[in-house]
Write a protein that holds these residues in place. Structure first.
Motif, short mmCIF file in Angstrom:
data_model
loop_
_atom_site.label_atom_id
_atom_site.label_comp_id
_atom_site.label_asym_id
_atom_site.label_seq_id
_atom_site.Cartn_x
_atom_site.Cartn_y
_atom_site.Cartn_z
N GLY A 30 2.46 2.20 -0.48
CA GLY A 30 2.71 1.60 0.83
C GLY A 30 4.18 1.29 1.03
O GLY A 30 4.75 1.56 2.09
N ARG A 31 4.82 0.76 0.00
CA ARG A 31 6.26 0.46 0.08
C ARG A 31 7.06 1.75 0.25
O ARG A 31 7.99 1.81 1.06
CB ARG A 31 6.71 -0.31 -1.16
N LYS A 32 6.67 2.76 -0.50
CA LYS A 32 7.37 4.05 -0.46
C LYS A 32 7.25 4.69 0.93
O LYS A 32 8.24 5.15 1.50
CB LYS A 32 6.79 4.98 -1.52
N VAL A 33 6.05 4.71 1.48
CA VAL A 33 5.82 5.32 2.79
C VAL A 33 6.56 4.53 3.87
O VAL A 33 7.16 5.13 4.77
CB VAL A 33 4.31 5.42 3.09
N PHE A 34 6.54 3.21 3.78
CA PHE A 34 7.27 2.39 4.75
C PHE A 34 8.75 2.73 4.74
O PHE A 34 9.36 2.95 5.80
CB PHE A 34 7.07 0.90 4.45
N LEU A 35 9.35 2.75 3.56
CA LEU A 35 10.78 3.00 3.46
C LEU A 35 11.16 4.42 3.91
O LEU A 35 12.26 4.64 4.38
CB LEU A 35 11.26 2.74 2.03
N ALA A 36 10.22 5.36 3.79
CA ALA A 36 10.48 6.73 4.22
C ALA A 36 10.51 6.86 5.74
O ALA A 36 11.27 7.67 6.28
CB ALA A 36 9.44 7.68 3.63
N ASN A 37 9.67 6.09 6.44
CA ASN A 37 9.63 6.16 7.90
C ASN A 37 9.06 4.85 8.45
O ASN A 37 7.87 4.75 8.72
CB ASN A 37 8.81 7.35 8.38
N GLU A 38 9.94 3.89 8.61
CA GLU A 38 9.52 2.54 9.01
C GLU A 38 8.85 2.53 10.38
O GLU A 38 7.85 1.83 10.57
CB GLU A 38 10.72 1.60 9.00
#
Length: 115
Positions: free
Chosen positions: A36-44
């Motif tokens: 979840g953190r990774k996906v958020f940082l990739a495209n907030e």
């Protein structure tokens, strides 16, 4: 017994605020998961959209404004997950909430323990 509806310097987290903040808090809860953190940082923007954040909540996230997130219904318990992504700890957030620097807030906490 009278009910306190406002405590100076605090943002009340009551039922209406919990309802208002549900999308933001649900998103922050997802940060318990590394993916979840990774996906958020990739495209907030897409991640905020996925959880249905309001315009106010999206702007607070974009600005990294923890106080605005609290005002938008964020629960400090869930926002702590987001603060971790920003490299902030609980003392940093406490300083933001009280208008103190982190060091001032830490000293304040120590002083309270000495009483």
């Amino acid at each position: 017994m009278s009910q306190v509806s406002h405590i100076p310097g605090n943002i009340m987290f009551d039922g209406p605020m919990a309802t208002k903040g549900y999308p933001l808090n649900k998103m922050c809860y997802s940060f318990n998961n590394a993916n979840g953190r990774k996906v958020f940082l990739a495209n907030e923007d897409d991640y905020c959209e996925k959880f249905g954040l309001s315009v106010e909540q999206k702007q607070a996230v974009k600005n990294r404004d923890v106080i605005a997130m609290l005002e938008a219904g964020g629960s400090i318990y869930y926002l702590a997950k987001f603060a971790g992504i920003l490299g902030l700890n609980v003392q940093d957030v406490g300083g933001l909430q009280t208008g103190m620097t982190t060091d001032e807030f830490k000293a304040f906490l120590v002083q309270q323990g000495d009483k």
